[in-house]
Design a protein around this motif. Structure first.
Motif, mmCIF file in Angstrom:
data_model
loop_
_atom_site.group_PDB
_atom_site.id
_atom_site.type_symbol
_atom_site.label_atom_id
_atom_site.label_comp_id
_atom_site.label_asym_id
_atom_site.label_seq_id
_atom_site.Cartn_x
_atom_site.Cartn_y
_atom_site.Cartn_z
ATOM 1 N N LEU A 142 33.638 23.291 79.948
ATOM 2 C CA LEU A 142 34.333 22.771 81.131
ATOM 3 C C LEU A 142 35.805 22.511 80.836
ATOM 4 C CD1 LEU A 142 31.603 20.211 82.291
ATOM 5 C CD2 LEU A 142 32.056 22.475 83.273
ATOM 6 N N VAL A 143 36.083 21.904 79.678
ATOM 7 C CA VAL A 143 37.467 21.624 79.287
ATOM 8 C C VAL A 143 38.213 22.931 79.060
ATOM 9 C CG1 VAL A 143 38.941 20.567 77.526
ATOM 10 C CG2 VAL A 143 36.876 19.379 78.294
ATOM 11 N N LYS A 144 37.582 23.848 78.350
ATOM 12 C CA LYS A 144 38.194 25.139 78.017
ATOM 13 C C LYS A 144 38.515 25.952 79.280
ATOM 14 C CE LYS A 144 38.928 27.684 74.229
ATOM 15 N NZ LYS A 144 40.284 27.644 73.760
ATOM 16 N N SER A 145 37.683 25.833 80.299
ATOM 17 C CA SER A 145 37.945 26.579 81.535
ATOM 18 C C SER A 145 39.162 26.032 82.277
ATOM 19 C CB SER A 145 36.716 26.578 82.449
ATOM 20 O OG SER A 145 36.498 25.287 82.993
ATOM 21 N N GLU A 146 39.446 24.749 82.123
ATOM 22 C CA GLU A 146 40.605 24.134 82.770
ATOM 23 C C GLU A 146 41.887 24.316 81.956
ATOM 24 O OE1 GLU A 146 41.130 22.410 85.737
ATOM 25 O OE2 GLU A 146 39.162 23.223 86.258
ATOM 26 N N ILE A 147 41.751 24.220 80.630
ATOM 27 C CA ILE A 147 42.906 24.334 79.733
ATOM 28 C C ILE A 147 42.525 25.299 78.614
ATOM 29 C CG2 ILE A 147 44.543 23.078 78.267
ATOM 30 C CD1 ILE A 147 43.922 20.565 79.920
ATOM 31 N N PRO A 148 42.701 26.594 78.836
ATOM 32 C CA PRO A 148 42.242 27.598 77.862
ATOM 33 C C PRO A 148 42.852 27.466 76.471
ATOM 34 C CG PRO A 148 42.812 28.640 79.949
ATOM 35 C CD PRO A 148 43.252 27.199 80.038
ATOM 36 N N GLU A 149 44.047 26.901 76.363
ATOM 37 C CA GLU A 149 44.704 26.795 75.062
ATOM 38 C C GLU A 149 44.272 25.569 74.250
ATOM 39 O OE1 GLU A 149 47.479 25.039 78.207
ATOM 40 O OE2 GLU A 149 46.120 26.726 78.055
ATOM 41 N N VAL A 150 43.365 24.747 74.791
ATOM 42 C CA VAL A 150 42.922 23.541 74.099
ATOM 43 C C VAL A 150 42.171 23.904 72.821
ATOM 44 C CG1 VAL A 150 40.703 23.317 75.319
ATOM 45 C CG2 VAL A 150 41.839 21.276 74.433
ATOM 46 N N VAL A 151 42.318 23.061 71.794
ATOM 47 C CA VAL A 151 41.574 23.238 70.545
ATOM 48 C C VAL A 151 40.871 21.930 70.187
ATOM 49 C CG1 VAL A 151 43.016 25.099 69.639
ATOM 50 C CG2 VAL A 151 43.582 22.744 69.097
ATOM 51 N N PHE A 152 39.751 22.067 69.483
ATOM 52 C CA PHE A 152 38.933 20.931 69.086
ATOM 53 C C PHE A 152 38.778 20.963 67.574
ATOM 54 C CE2 PHE A 152 34.407 19.252 68.654
ATOM 55 C CZ PHE A 152 34.767 17.913 68.800
ATOM 56 N N HIS A 153 39.204 19.889 66.912
ATOM 57 C CA HIS A 153 39.112 19.767 65.459
ATOM 58 C C HIS A 153 37.940 18.861 65.123
ATOM 59 C CE1 HIS A 153 43.034 21.652 64.706
ATOM 60 N NE2 HIS A 153 43.400 21.068 65.831
ATOM 61 N N LEU A 154 37.113 19.303 64.218
ATOM 62 C CA LEU A 154 35.921 18.576 63.828
ATOM 63 C C LEU A 154 35.939 18.344 62.329
ATOM 64 C CD1 LEU A 154 33.165 17.477 64.757
ATOM 65 C CD2 LEU A 154 32.250 19.787 64.449
ATOM 66 N N ALA A 155 35.682 17.096 61.927
ATOM 67 C CA ALA A 155 35.642 16.759 60.504
ATOM 68 C C ALA A 155 34.620 15.649 60.288
ATOM 69 C CB ALA A 155 37.020 16.302 60.019
ATOM 70 N N GLY A 156 34.116 15.578 59.059
ATOM 71 C CA GLY A 156 33.227 14.477 58.750
ATOM 72 C C GLY A 156 32.417 14.704 57.493
ATOM 73 N N LYS A 157 31.931 13.609 56.996
ATOM 74 C CA LYS A 157 31.104 13.636 55.793
ATOM 75 C C LYS A 157 29.855 14.468 56.054
ATOM 76 C CE LYS A 157 28.738 10.646 52.557
ATOM 77 N NZ LYS A 157 28.224 9.310 52.292
ATOM 78 N N GLY A 158 29.565 15.363 55.118
ATOM 79 C CA GLY A 158 28.368 16.180 55.225
ATOM 80 C C GLY A 158 28.499 17.346 56.191
ATOM 81 N N LEU A 159 29.689 17.587 56.726
ATOM 82 C CA LEU A 159 29.894 18.702 57.649
ATOM 83 C C LEU A 159 30.123 19.978 56.850
ATOM 84 C CD1 LEU A 159 30.290 19.786 60.520
ATOM 85 C CD2 LEU A 159 32.700 19.139 60.336
ATOM 86 N N ASP A 160 29.264 20.940 57.061
ATOM 87 C CA ASP A 160 29.376 22.230 56.374
ATOM 88 C C ASP A 160 30.430 23.074 57.085
ATOM 89 O OD1 ASP A 160 29.105 24.755 55.269
ATOM 90 O OD2 ASP A 160 26.964 24.940 55.743
ATOM 91 N N PRO A 161 31.509 23.439 56.394
ATOM 92 C CA PRO A 161 32.559 24.252 57.032
ATOM 93 C C PRO A 161 32.062 25.608 57.526
ATOM 94 C CG PRO A 161 33.295 23.431 54.896
ATOM 95 C CD PRO A 161 31.835 23.109 55.016
ATOM 96 N N ASN A 162 30.881 26.038 57.083
ATOM 97 C CA ASN A 162 30.323 27.322 57.507
ATOM 98 C C ASN A 162 29.166 27.164 58.497
ATOM 99 O OD1 ASN A 162 32.041 28.893 55.788
ATOM 100 N ND2 ASN A 162 30.830 28.104 54.081
ATOM 101 N N ASP A 163 29.025 25.984 59.086
ATOM 102 C CA ASP A 163 27.947 25.720 60.040
ATOM 103 C C ASP A 163 28.120 26.627 61.259
ATOM 104 O OD1 ASP A 163 26.191 24.703 61.980
ATOM 105 O OD2 ASP A 163 26.427 22.651 61.260
ATOM 106 N N SER A 164 27.170 27.513 61.493
ATOM 107 C CA SER A 164 27.278 28.504 62.574
ATOM 108 C C SER A 164 27.272 27.871 63.962
ATOM 109 C CB SER A 164 26.145 29.527 62.466
ATOM 110 O OG SER A 164 24.893 28.893 62.613
ATOM 111 N N ARG A 165 26.757 26.642 64.096
ATOM 112 C CA ARG A 165 26.758 25.972 65.404
ATOM 113 C C ARG A 165 28.173 25.620 65.847
ATOM 114 N NH1 ARG A 165 23.028 21.097 63.874
ATOM 115 N NH2 ARG A 165 24.425 21.305 62.112
ATOM 116 N N ILE A 166 29.096 25.561 64.894
ATOM 117 C CA ILE A 166 30.456 25.142 65.177
ATOM 118 C C ILE A 166 31.354 26.320 65.544
ATOM 119 C CG2 ILE A 166 32.411 23.804 64.277
ATOM 120 C CD1 ILE A 166 29.757 22.217 64.466
ATOM 121 N N PHE A 167 30.945 27.533 65.247
ATOM 122 C CA PHE A 167 31.786 28.701 65.519
ATOM 123 C C PHE A 167 31.866 28.957 67.016
ATOM 124 C CE2 PHE A 167 30.481 30.092 61.093
ATOM 125 C CZ PHE A 167 31.700 29.762 60.536
ATOM 126 N N GLN A 168 32.952 28.508 67.611
ATOM 127 C CA GLN A 168 33.224 28.729 69.027
ATOM 128 C C GLN A 168 34.725 28.913 69.188
ATOM 129 O OE1 GLN A 168 31.520 26.226 72.014
ATOM 130 N NE2 GLN A 168 29.757 25.685 70.751
#
Length: 167
Positions: free
Chosen positions: A52-78
């Protein structure tokens, strides 16, 4: 009656001037991804709110960080989502990645990263569950959303706000 309210948070230096860089069109979430409530909240955000956010503002980016977060987690690839994994300095991460998003949809306890972001003066958006037990008012201290559409609308409104965009 309109006196400022000052809150002391242990570990936060009082009177310190922070160098916050509110990046336009940027959102972030930081939290332990070893806690299932954070995992569920981020998944909900990416499935229900992010499109919904991306459809309104296509250039928006979301940064995600945290303990135990796998940088290769396929659920995050968007499109527009950056997975930083664990970061060395959470405070620096928060001060340089825009609006704080706390999309917790289950669980209990106090969200310390939300309190920390608010204490740094970072604009925040949370779910009702994410702000439980925190004495904060909607539209005053942060934006509180009851569902995905409300959260998306709050985020879009904040991203278009002069304070964030610098216009």
């Amino acid at each position: 009656m309109n006196k400022p309210l000052f809150l002391y948070l242990p570990g936060i230096q009082i009177g310190m001037i922070e160098d916050i860089h509110l990046q336009p069109n940027q959102l972030f979430h930081i939290g332990s991804m070893e806690w299932m409530a954070n995992v569920q909240g981020v998944e909900w955000f990416l499935q229900k709110v992010w499109p919904l956010v991306k459809s309104e503002i296509p250039e928006v980016v979301f940064h995600l960080a945290g303990k135990g977060l796998d940088p290769n987690d396929s659920r995050i690839f968007q499109s527009g989502v950056f997975n930083h994994g664990e970061v060395m300095d959470a405070k620096s991460f928060m001060m340089n990645h825009g609006i704080c998003v706390v999309p917790v949809v289950a669980g209990s306890g106090i969200r310390m990263k939300l309190i920390e972001a608010m204490s740094l003066g970072i604009p925040c958006v949370s779910t009702e569950i994410g702000v439980q037990r925190i004495l904060a008012q909607n539209h005053v201290h942060l934006e509180i959303a009851g569902n995905a559409m409300e959260m998306a609308n709050s985020i879009v409104k904040m991203l278009r706000n002069d304070i964030v965009t610098g216009k």
